[in-house]
Scaffold this active site. Sequence first.
Site, PDB file in Angstrom:
ATOM      1  N   THR A 153       3.993  -7.143  -0.993  1.00  0.00           N
ATOM      2  CA  THR A 153       4.573  -8.136  -0.081  1.00  0.00           C
ATOM      3  C   THR A 153       3.488  -8.637   0.857  1.00  0.00           C
ATOM      4  O   THR A 153       2.640  -7.852   1.290  1.00  0.00           O
ATOM      5  CB  THR A 153       5.751  -7.571   0.745  1.00  0.00           C
ATOM      6  N   VAL A 186      -0.303  -0.984 -16.642  1.00  0.00           N
ATOM      7  CA  VAL A 186      -0.276  -1.060 -18.110  1.00  0.00           C
ATOM      8  C   VAL A 186      -1.469  -0.298 -18.697  1.00  0.00           C
ATOM      9  O   VAL A 186      -1.314   0.538 -19.595  1.00  0.00           O
ATOM     10  CB  VAL A 186      -0.280  -2.538 -18.570  1.00  0.00           C
ATOM     11  N   ASP A 220       3.944  -9.482   3.808  1.00  0.00           N
ATOM     12  CA  ASP A 220       4.318  -9.237   5.211  1.00  0.00           C
ATOM     13  C   ASP A 220       3.776  -7.947   5.818  1.00  0.00           C
ATOM     14  O   ASP A 220       3.891  -7.748   7.032  1.00  0.00           O
ATOM     15  CB  ASP A 220       5.849  -9.226   5.352  1.00  0.00           C
TER      16      ASP A 220
END
Length: 329
Positions: free
Chosen positions: A133, A31, A135
């Site tokens: 993520t 932003v 992971d």
Amino acid sequence: MNQKNESIKTIAVLCSGGDSPGMNCAIRAVVRTALGEGLKVYGIRRGYAGLLEGSFVEMDASSVGNIIQHGGTILQTSRCPEFHEAETRKEAFHILKRKKIDGLIVIGGNGSYNGAYQLAQEHGLPVVGIPGTIDNDIEGTDYTVGFDTAVQTAVEAVDKIRDTAHSHARTFVVEVMGRKSPAIALHVGVCTGAENIVFPSEDVDYDQISADIRRGLKRGKSSSIIICAEGEEPGLSYKIQEKLKESSGIDAHVCILGHIQRGGNPSAIDRFLASRMGFVAVKAMLEGNTPVATAYVKGEVVSIPLENSLKKKDDYLPHFVELARSLSI
Ligand code: ADP
């Protein structure tokens, strides 16, 4: 830097798939970088599902104030199975066009990247992915936003469990997240000095685990920790517990860390990574070589073809596995 793509005047940003700590830092960076470039920016709530519902909110500099330290995502996220359908993606594209949105930044994992890639292929929409993520399983990037925090959260939990395990001379099986990815289990195992690490989709060698525990006990260890990745089917840690009891009479305790690994304040490393990626994402959008994804490669944040990041990383980092096994004797 290449010439600015003047056709991009308004962009949107969304989070999709599982949340990860640091997504807010990425939103903030997107932003503020976009505003600095003179762009109009929309946040889309609840991922692709929110996009289809037209859930847009115009963002200004203060709309992302005081969020850098918070886990989760202020835009919220979702899974949207309909997005697998070409017709649904067409509808999504037209919703974006009606809103005069020229480019989309997607923060998420491989699934979310696939959705964004299809939008780019089918409708020519400029898209940029940011890997969000826990992971750390996206091809093309050494790290994803949220992984460092998730590992730190799990390490702190295992340290606490180790206090009890040591005091009572016990064995614990601690289940960490990673349905398909070994990354969290591997890092947590190494960082907590775990006696064994069980990776997803690996055949569990119960005899080896009990032999390792017995060997440890023989040389005076008072506790054992087995780190087990959750894998595709729930309950693996209970199966390990059962087998250890059956085959060796070892009474192991199970602790499933679960969703505490997803939340929490992002670490400084995740904040810095997400801030750099949000910045690079907007610059890449303006450079016009989309579709791309931001990636951390050998210490630098760069943009790479999105195509190179659509798959899950499938390496088991064999040299780290050797490291873990060498240090756990
Ligand atoms: P992640 O992005 O964390 O890997 P998912 O795999 O659940 O999480 O994907 C998140 C969302 O991305 C899905 O709910 C769906 O809306 C979209 N998505 C996933 N795979 C595809 C695909 N092959 N084509 C189009 N959209 C997809």
